[in-house]
Design a protein around this motif. Structure first.
Motif, short mmCIF file in Angstrom:
data_model
loop_
_atom_site.label_atom_id
_atom_site.label_comp_id
_atom_site.label_asym_id
_atom_site.label_seq_id
_atom_site.Cartn_x
_atom_site.Cartn_y
_atom_site.Cartn_z
N SER A 78 -1.55 8.21 0.60
CA SER A 78 -2.54 7.24 0.19
C SER A 78 -3.71 7.16 1.44
N HIS A 79 -3.35 7.52 2.31
CA HIS A 79 -4.23 7.37 3.54
C HIS A 79 -4.06 7.99 4.99
N TYR A 80 -4.47 7.97 5.92
CA TYR A 80 -3.92 8.90 6.95
C TYR A 80 -3.09 8.24 8.17
N HIS A 81 -2.64 7.12 7.93
CA HIS A 81 -1.90 6.69 8.82
C HIS A 81 -0.64 7.21 9.14
N ALA A 82 -0.28 7.48 10.44
CA ALA A 82 0.67 8.25 11.17
C ALA A 82 2.13 7.84 10.18
N VAL A 83 2.56 6.71 10.07
CA VAL A 83 3.96 6.25 9.60
C VAL A 83 3.88 6.64 8.45
N ARG A 84 2.81 7.26 7.61
CA ARG A 84 2.90 7.34 6.20
C ARG A 84 2.65 9.06 5.82
N VAL A 85 2.55 9.68 6.88
CA VAL A 85 2.09 11.19 6.79
C VAL A 85 2.62 11.93 7.52
N GLY A 164 -11.64 0.33 2.01
CA GLY A 164 -10.34 -0.78 2.05
C GLY A 164 -9.81 -0.90 3.34
N HIS A 165 -8.49 -0.80 3.33
CA HIS A 165 -7.54 -0.53 4.39
C HIS A 165 -8.14 0.50 5.41
N THR A 166 -8.59 1.59 5.00
CA THR A 166 -9.43 2.63 5.69
C THR A 166 -10.48 3.09 4.80
N GLY A 183 -0.54 2.11 -2.07
CA GLY A 183 -0.93 2.08 -0.83
C GLY A 183 -0.93 1.11 0.00
N ASP A 184 -1.70 0.93 0.92
CA ASP A 184 -1.94 -0.36 1.82
C ASP A 184 -2.99 -1.09 1.30
N LEU A 185 -3.76 -0.96 0.37
CA LEU A 185 -4.77 -1.64 -0.41
C LEU A 185 -4.12 -2.88 -0.79
#
Ligand SMILES: [Zn+2]
Length: 315
Positions: A78-85, A164-166, A183-185
């Motif tokens: 959903s986006h680039y943040h480390a804990v998700r990818v 949004g979140h990113t 995602g984090d939206l």
């Protein structure tokens, strides 16, 4: 007593719950830790989000394998943040799909984000040495990407809804089942992280776009699955309210420190007990202060800058 840095003292394991939202649609929630999901195609799987390490991802895949043995064709991030990818290598996916701006963010600040998030949330990084390196998408898109699930299962639509979140978040939407992975939206009963956010866009046009799908089930970035139109509206409404209060209090403040204190005071009664509230707020207000003072894109978070902001605001 000084508050422990970010989530560094949060070491208690969270209980994970695998829920079948519809035939072939799965969500794994974890009491406020990052959520993940999976959608079955006719002869393949789409996985949504990858967790922080391959070891963490393999535990999720083991539970998913109790339901289906189809191979993973797509891993959607959903986006680039480390804990998700950073757990991506565990999936053996044919294709890794992100928004094109997420690829840019990984190139620009992926290394720094990895170090920052590891120090903020060490518990999520199970066996960090299992991470082979940054995760790179193999397919990107700018507006919409549609996956035909086959066999009468309908489509899975990946949609960009604005900043949004990113600056590069996507949502995954199942029109036939009216299920959204946001995602984090959207957070459902979890605090927002807005350290890389565009608060004004997120609180207005982006959440309007998310709401316009008319989801009946919504899996947010953290927290419980939102169910029913009222439950989905509540999750989106909570996310918007959190942002709106932040904007109101920070606009009224004369300094960063005052913005933090005002925002904390205003949000704490409603959100203070929710996961990662204390952890996120200094980073959130720091970014919003920048945004309201002409810093167009979020400054890069490094482990050093994290500590400075924490010491300035939260100690
Ligand atoms: Zn995030």
């Amino acid at each position: 007593m000084a508050k422990p840095f970010a989530s560094s003292a949060d070491l208690g394991e969270k209980r994970q719950s695998l829920e079948v939202l519809a035939p072939g649609v799965y969500a794994l929630t974890a009491e406020g830790d990052p959520n993940v999901g999976a959608i079955e195609g006719e002869d393949f799987l789409v996985c949504f989000e990858a967790l922080a390490t391959p070891v963490a991802a393999r535990a999720w895949l083991a539970r998913l394998r109790e339901h289906t043995d189809k191979p993973v064709r797509y891993l959607v991030l959903s986006h680039y943040h480390a804990v998700r990818v950073l757990g991506a290598s565990a999936f053996g996916a044919d294709l890794i799909v992100t928004h094109e701006r997420t690829r840019g963010l990984i190139a620009e600040r992926g290394e720094q984000d990895w170090a920052s998030e590891y120090a903020r949330m060490p518990r999520l990084f199970q066996e960090p040495d299992s991470i082979p390196g940054l995760t790179w998408p193999t397919v990107t898109f700018s507006d919409r990407f549609t996956i035909d699930l086959g066999g009468g299962r309908g489509d899975l639509v990946l949609q960009y809804c604005g900043r949004g979140h990113t600056e590069g978040d996507l949502v995954a939407w199942l029109p036939q089942q009216r299920i959204m992975f946001a995602g984090d939206l959207v957070e459902s009963q979890a605090a927002l992280y807005t350290g890389d956010a565009f608060h004004r866009d997120w609180a207005s046009s982006t959440l309007d776009r998310v709401a316009s799908f008319g989801a009946e089930t919504l899996v947010g970035g953290r927290g419980a699955v939102a169910r029913g139109e009222a439950g989905v509206a509540a999750a989106i409404g909570q996310t918007r309210d959190f942002l709106t209060v932040m904007l109101h209090e920070t606009r009224a403040a004369g300094s960063l420190k005052e913005a933090f204190e005002r925002t904390h005071r205003a949000l704490e009664p409603r959100y203070g007990k929710w996961p990662i509230f204390e952890h996120c707020l200094p980073f959130n207000v720091s970014r919003l202060w920048d945004e309201l003072h002409g810093v167009e894109r979020p400054r890069i978070w490094t482990a050093e800058r994290d500590r400075q902001v924490w010491d300035e605001l939260q100690s």
